[in-house]
Design a protein around this motif. Structure first.
Motif, PDB file in Angstrom:
ATOM      1  N   ALA B 134      50.048  39.254  42.457  1.00 56.84           N
ATOM      2  CA  ALA B 134      48.766  39.948  42.628  1.00 56.84           C
ATOM      3  C   ALA B 134      48.338  39.898  44.100  1.00 56.84           C
ATOM      4  O   ALA B 134      47.880  40.891  44.669  1.00 56.84           O
ATOM      5  N   THR B 135      48.531  38.738  44.708  1.00 59.41           N
ATOM      6  CA  THR B 135      48.146  38.586  46.118  1.00 59.41           C
ATOM      7  C   THR B 135      48.971  39.529  46.986  1.00 59.41           C
ATOM      8  O   THR B 135      48.436  40.173  47.902  1.00 59.41           O
ATOM      9  N   GLU B 136      50.235  39.621  46.695  1.00 59.08           N
ATOM     10  CA  GLU B 136      51.117  40.486  47.485  1.00 59.08           C
ATOM     11  C   GLU B 136      50.680  41.944  47.376  1.00 59.08           C
ATOM     12  O   GLU B 136      50.549  42.652  48.389  1.00 59.08           O
ATOM     13  N   ILE B 137      50.392  42.367  46.121  1.00 56.16           N
ATOM     14  CA  ILE B 137      49.954  43.770  45.911  1.00 56.16           C
ATOM     15  C   ILE B 137      48.636  44.026  46.648  1.00 56.16           C
ATOM     16  O   ILE B 137      48.465  45.029  47.326  1.00 56.16           O
ATOM     17  N   SER B 138      47.727  43.040  46.522  1.00 58.93           N
ATOM     18  CA  SER B 138      46.410  43.189  47.149  1.00 58.93           C
ATOM     19  C   SER B 138      46.527  43.264  48.679  1.00 58.93           C
ATOM     20  O   SER B 138      45.966  44.164  49.317  1.00 58.93           O
ATOM     21  N   THR B 168      40.615  44.749  28.940  1.00 61.70           N
ATOM     22  CA  THR B 168      41.871  44.134  29.372  1.00 61.70           C
ATOM     23  C   THR B 168      41.600  43.180  30.531  1.00 61.70           C
ATOM     24  O   THR B 168      40.942  43.565  31.497  1.00 61.70           O
ATOM     25  N   PRO B 169      42.109  41.971  30.441  1.00 66.89           N
ATOM     26  CA  PRO B 169      41.905  41.051  31.566  1.00 66.89           C
ATOM     27  C   PRO B 169      42.602  41.579  32.828  1.00 66.89           C
ATOM     28  O   PRO B 169      43.631  42.252  32.738  1.00 66.89           O
ATOM     29  N   LEU B 170      42.042  41.258  33.955  1.00 62.87           N
ATOM     30  CA  LEU B 170      42.648  41.691  35.215  1.00 62.87           C
ATOM     31  C   LEU B 170      42.361  40.678  36.318  1.00 62.87           C
ATOM     32  O   LEU B 170      41.555  39.753  36.131  1.00 62.87           O
ATOM     33  N   TYR B 171      43.055  40.843  37.419  1.00 63.38           N
ATOM     34  CA  TYR B 171      42.874  39.931  38.549  1.00 63.38           C
ATOM     35  C   TYR B 171      41.737  40.419  39.453  1.00 63.38           C
ATOM     36  O   TYR B 171      41.628  41.616  39.732  1.00 63.38           O
ATOM     37  N   LYS B 172      40.920  39.465  39.894  1.00 65.93           N
ATOM     38  CA  LYS B 172      39.923  39.789  40.935  1.00 65.93           C
ATOM     39  C   LYS B 172      40.206  38.863  42.106  1.00 65.93           C
ATOM     40  O   LYS B 172      40.184  37.628  41.956  1.00 65.93           O
ATOM     41  N   LEU B 173      40.517  39.439  43.242  1.00 70.29           N
ATOM     42  CA  LEU B 173      40.796  38.627  44.428  1.00 70.29           C
ATOM     43  C   LEU B 173      39.605  38.729  45.371  1.00 70.29           C
ATOM     44  O   LEU B 173      39.169  39.839  45.712  1.00 70.29           O
ATOM     45  N   VAL B 174      39.078  37.593  45.738  1.00 71.90           N
ATOM     46  CA  VAL B 174      37.885  37.573  46.595  1.00 71.90           C
ATOM     47  C   VAL B 174      38.282  37.159  48.004  1.00 71.90           C
ATOM     48  O   VAL B 174      38.806  36.066  48.223  1.00 71.90           O
ATOM     49  N   TYR B 175      38.080  38.059  48.932  1.00 67.95           N
ATOM     50  CA  TYR B 175      38.353  37.769  50.344  1.00 67.95           C
ATOM     51  C   TYR B 175      37.014  37.582  51.054  1.00 67.95           C
ATOM     52  O   TYR B 175      36.075  38.348  50.828  1.00 67.95           O
ATOM     53  N   HIS B 190      36.484  42.614  47.618  1.00 65.80           N
ATOM     54  CA  HIS B 190      36.946  42.258  46.277  1.00 65.80           C
ATOM     55  C   HIS B 190      38.019  43.266  45.885  1.00 65.80           C
ATOM     56  O   HIS B 190      37.802  44.472  45.996  1.00 65.80           O
ATOM     57  N   VAL B 191      39.169  42.767  45.457  1.00 63.17           N
ATOM     58  CA  VAL B 191      40.248  43.671  45.013  1.00 63.17           C
ATOM     59  C   VAL B 191      40.520  43.385  43.536  1.00 63.17           C
ATOM     60  O   VAL B 191      40.685  42.222  43.150  1.00 63.17           O
ATOM     61  N   TYR B 192      40.544  44.436  42.746  1.00 64.47           N
ATOM     62  CA  TYR B 192      40.796  44.293  41.302  1.00 64.47           C
ATOM     63  C   TYR B 192      42.177  44.861  40.986  1.00 64.47           C
ATOM     64  O   TYR B 192      42.460  46.016  41.340  1.00 64.47           O
ATOM     65  N   LYS B 196      50.130  46.500  37.745  1.00 62.01           N
ATOM     66  CA  LYS B 196      50.616  46.494  39.142  1.00 62.01           C
ATOM     67  C   LYS B 196      49.734  47.375  40.024  1.00 62.01           C
ATOM     68  O   LYS B 196      50.071  47.653  41.167  1.00 62.01           O
ATOM     69  N   GLU B 197      48.633  47.782  39.455  1.00 58.36           N
ATOM     70  CA  GLU B 197      47.819  48.799  40.123  1.00 58.36           C
ATOM     71  C   GLU B 197      46.497  48.230  40.663  1.00 58.36           C
ATOM     72  O   GLU B 197      45.834  47.463  39.960  1.00 58.36           O
TER      73      GLU B 197
END
Lengths: 471, 292
Positions: B134-138, B168-175, B190-192, B196-197
């Motif tokens: 997820a981090t790589e995609i973000s 659906t659960p998903l990733y939230k990346l907080v920068y 914030h990236v959701y 893979k999207e």
């Protein structure tokens, strides 16, 4: 240089250093403690009293030379006020008799050789009395507010005062000294070139004076805001004055418009300077102590003096006292003798101060100053207000009908006479259109009050500059 | 005593006097430079006091008392049209309120300072993604859209259901942004990511202009905790498990508590050194670390 001489030199340097350091510490701590706010205020008292007497002046004066011959004084009001003060001091300092009288008697006297002084909105009599250092007298105890004072030129021991809700009072003193000083002054004024005024709408019982001709050229003048937002040093120095000379704990915000906001704590004290140079200061206050109008005005004056002072030609225009211990003061100022007016949603008068108890809560100002540029003279002569009214009669009638909605008596055929009856003010002012940000060409304008609406017309081309309803 | 000896004594006496005077004149400066620490007993007392009030600590209370300057920062401007081109390409439709759409994608610029990007596709096939993936995609997405700045640090990765994005659960990346390794708030991206999207991005960034004013000695973390304690308790009334999971010192630009202006019109401003308190539920509090 031998060893002893070096020692003497070192000793001398050390002595000097210790004197300098001691002096620095002395100024750093005890002086600021000794110089408390109270002692500062005490020092300021003579200046405050002096400033108060400069601010509590009439907005304008109507001079009657007798035989329906009038003029209106606005620019040279100081001279008229000086003469009038001489006469008024006998009434305010003496033991006058105050009786209610009629508007007819007032009008009758105003047709004789006389001076009618017109004061701002809701000006308490005690404030005018304070100028004569006589706050405890019969005028103050009988008349709460002073709208206008009529002084007959030939002193027969009587003056007339229009107070709150248009009640008319005759103020009489018994031991008056007859003197012809005022008559001489008015005769001199009459012999000089002056604009003649006449109550053109007297047939509909409206005694508002209109000029019969206006030959006096009024130049257009370039002005600039006193505060230049682009001058960072000036803005910072100015801001320091509002935050105890230090911006260390003060947050700064810049707006996209160029305006700057300074804030101390969570809204405890805030200052905003707009890109035009309009200043707004607000302070949170704790418990409100009791106050009176003189004290509140003195606090407002003291505050203003500490933050740049009043502009030249400043005068008190309006007082509002809606809550107990809360006073609102609105000040105007003149450029080249003419009042400067503008329309802003945030500001009614060029300086506005709200005093709660013995503290200033809000202070707002927007002041322009004359630029050292040549005047711009118009190629056409000044148009008369009655001509301008005639040219815009359709608009004025439409506005009048809209503004007086619900008035069943208003018939279409009568609307003109109703409107003429409601013309309450004709005045020459400088109108600041505020089209340009910092620098602006001030245009001489006729301010016309009809019912609750004020109009500003360019006095040269007669074009409507602005109109709005006023409270 | 001869005159020469007297001079020696006087020189020594005046040197001592001058040192004393200089110390008094400059003591504020000395204080500012010093890094001080708060005592263990005091920290322990505060910990106990907080525990009694129902606030638990999952961290060691920071002990340093340092001096920091203010910063003049400005909002990074996200021009609506440029933003639309960046996220949607050349073919997009402009709607009201600076909203732009293209197919299933949407981007909005709010007061030129904040932006929201949404990709409303269903995300295709389910794909097992770990945090690293997820981090790589973000990071790849942010680099692609010129948002990957050096001062941006990935602070938190959350995986779960976020109401706005469905069940659906998903990733939230907080920068979060930093300045000299200290947080610079409030700024974020914030990236959701679902499968893979990248299905959503929100961002608001600050740009450093200059330092502002002298260094100011900050209040200790203990004092910041005590100042905010009541507000934390009030916000979590009836809740048992209030735990502080992070606490750090940084820079906070507060555009909200200002009554003379609005967030929409603000372009730049000064930050104040502030303590950031993060709770276990993700809620963040800022305490201005000023003495007054």
């Amino acid at each position: 240089m031998n060893r002893e001489q070096v020692k003497t030199l070192i000793l001398a340097i050390l002595v000097i250093m210790s004197i300098v350091f001691t002096q620095k510490i002395w100024f750093y701590s005890p002086v600021s403690i000794l110089q408390s706010e109270a002692s500062f205020m005490e020092k300021q008292i003579p200046t405050i009293i002096e400033t108060r007497s400069q601010l509590v002046v009439p907005e304008g004066a109507i001079i009657s030379f007798g035989n329906s011959n009038y003029t209106v004084v606005s620019s040279d009001i100081d001279k008229v006020w000086r003469e009038a003060r001489e006469v008024l001091s006998h009434y305010f300092k003496g033991e006058p008799e105050v009786t209610l009288t009629t508007l007819e008697k007032y009008r009758e006297s105003s047709r004789q050789k006389s001076i009618e002084l017109q004061f701002g909105k809701n000006i308490p009599s005690v404030l005018i009395a304070s100028i004569f250092d006589a706050v405890d007298n019969k005028i103050v105890s009988n008349i709460i507010e002073v709208k206008s004072i009529l002084i007959p030129a030939l002193n027969r021991g009587s003056i007339y005062i229009v107070g709150k809700e248009d009640f008319v009072y005759e103020v009489k003193i018994n031991n008056f000294e007859e003197n012809r000083q005022l008559v001489t002054y008015l005769d001199a004024l009459q012999s000089m070139n002056h604009v003649k005024y006449y109550p053109l709408f007297a047939d509909v019982e409206n005694y508002t004076l209109m000029p019969l001709s206006y030959d006096k050229p009024i130049p257009m003048t370039f002005v600039e805001s006193e505060i230049n937002i682009d001058n960072q040093t000036m803005v910072m120095e100015l801001a320091k004055g509002y935050f105890d000379e230090s911006l260390d704990f003060v947050k700064t915000i810049k707006e996209t418009s160029g305006a700057i906001v300074f804030m101390y704590g969570y809204g405890e004290r805030g200052l905003r300077i707009s890109n035009r140079g309009r200043l707004e200061y607000t302070e949170e206050i704790g418990s409100i102590s009791s106050s009176n109008v003189i004290n509140a005005l003195d606090i407002a004056i003291d505050f203003t003096l500490k933050h740049g002072g009043f502009p030249e030609g400043a005068y008190l225009k309006e007082i509002r006292h809606e809550d107990k211990n809360k006073y609102y003061f609105g000040f105007g100022y003149r450029i080249e003798g003419l009042p400067v007016e503008f329309h802003s949603a945030n500001l009614r008068h060029p300086i506005e101060i709200e005093v709660y108890g013995n503290q200033v809560k809000n202070y707002r100002s927007f002041i322009r100053k004359n630029m050292a540029l040549p005047y711009v003279t118009a190629s056409t002569s000044t148009q008369l207000p009655q001509k301008i009214i005639e040219d815009h009669i359709q608009l004025l009638i439409e506005d009048y009908i809209t503004d007086t909605q619900g008035n069943q008596e208003l018939m279409d055929k009568n609307v003109l006479s109703y409107m003429e009856r409601d013309i309450s003010k004709i005045e020459t002012v400088y109108f600041d259109t505020m089209e340009d940000t910092r620098r602006q060409l001030l245009i001489p304008a006729w301010k016309v009050m009809i019912n609750k609406r004020v109009y500003y017309f360019n006095s040269y081309d007669g074009k409507l500059l602005h109109s709005s309803l006023v409270n | 005593m001869d005159w020469s000896k007297a001079k020696n004594v006087l020189i020594v006496a005046f040197i001592i006097t001058n040192i004393f005077l200089v110390y008094h004149l400059e003591k504020d400066i000395f204080d500012q430079e010093d890094l001080q620490l708060i005592s263990d007993t005091y920290v322990k007392n505060v910990e106990e006091y907080l525990a009694e009030a129902g606030i638990h600590l999952d961290i060691d209370i920071p002990r340093e008392i340092i001096s920091l300057p203010g910063l003049m920062v400005k909002y990074k401007v996200f021009e609506p049209e440029e933003l639309a081109k960046e996220f949607l390409g050349q073919d997009y439709e402009a709607l009201d309120n600076n909203v732009f759409t293209s197919g299933s994608k949407m981007v909005q610029s709010i007061s030129n300072k904040r932006f929201i990007y949404r990709n409303l596709t269903d995300g295709g096939k389910s794909y097992p993604l770990d945090e690293e993936g997820a981090t790589e995609i973000s990071n790849q997405f942010l680099r692609q859209h010129n948002l990957m700045q050096e001062d941006l640090k990935l602070q938190q990765i959350y995986f779960g259901v976020i109401e706005e994005f469905g069940k659906t659960p998903l990733y939230k990346l907080v920068y979060n942004q930093t300045y000299k390794n200290r947080f610079l708030a409030e700024s974020y991206i914030h990236v959701y990511i679902r499968h893979k999207e990248v299905v959503g991005v929100e961002g608001m960034l600050l740009e450093f202009e200059s330092t502002y004013g002298d260094k100011i000695k900050v209040i200790p973390a203990t004092e910041a905790l005590l100042r905010k304690m009541n507000e934390i308790i009030k916000d979590h009334q009836g809740q048992q498990d209030i735990t502080i999971t992070a606490m750090e010192l940084g820079y906070y630009f507060n555009p909200i508590d200002i009554n003379l202006t609005t967030w929409e019109t603000i372009q730049a401003g000064t930050t104040t050194p502030s303590w950031k308190i993060v709770l276990n539920n993700g809620k963040t509090y800022y305490v201005e670390a000023l003495k007054n």
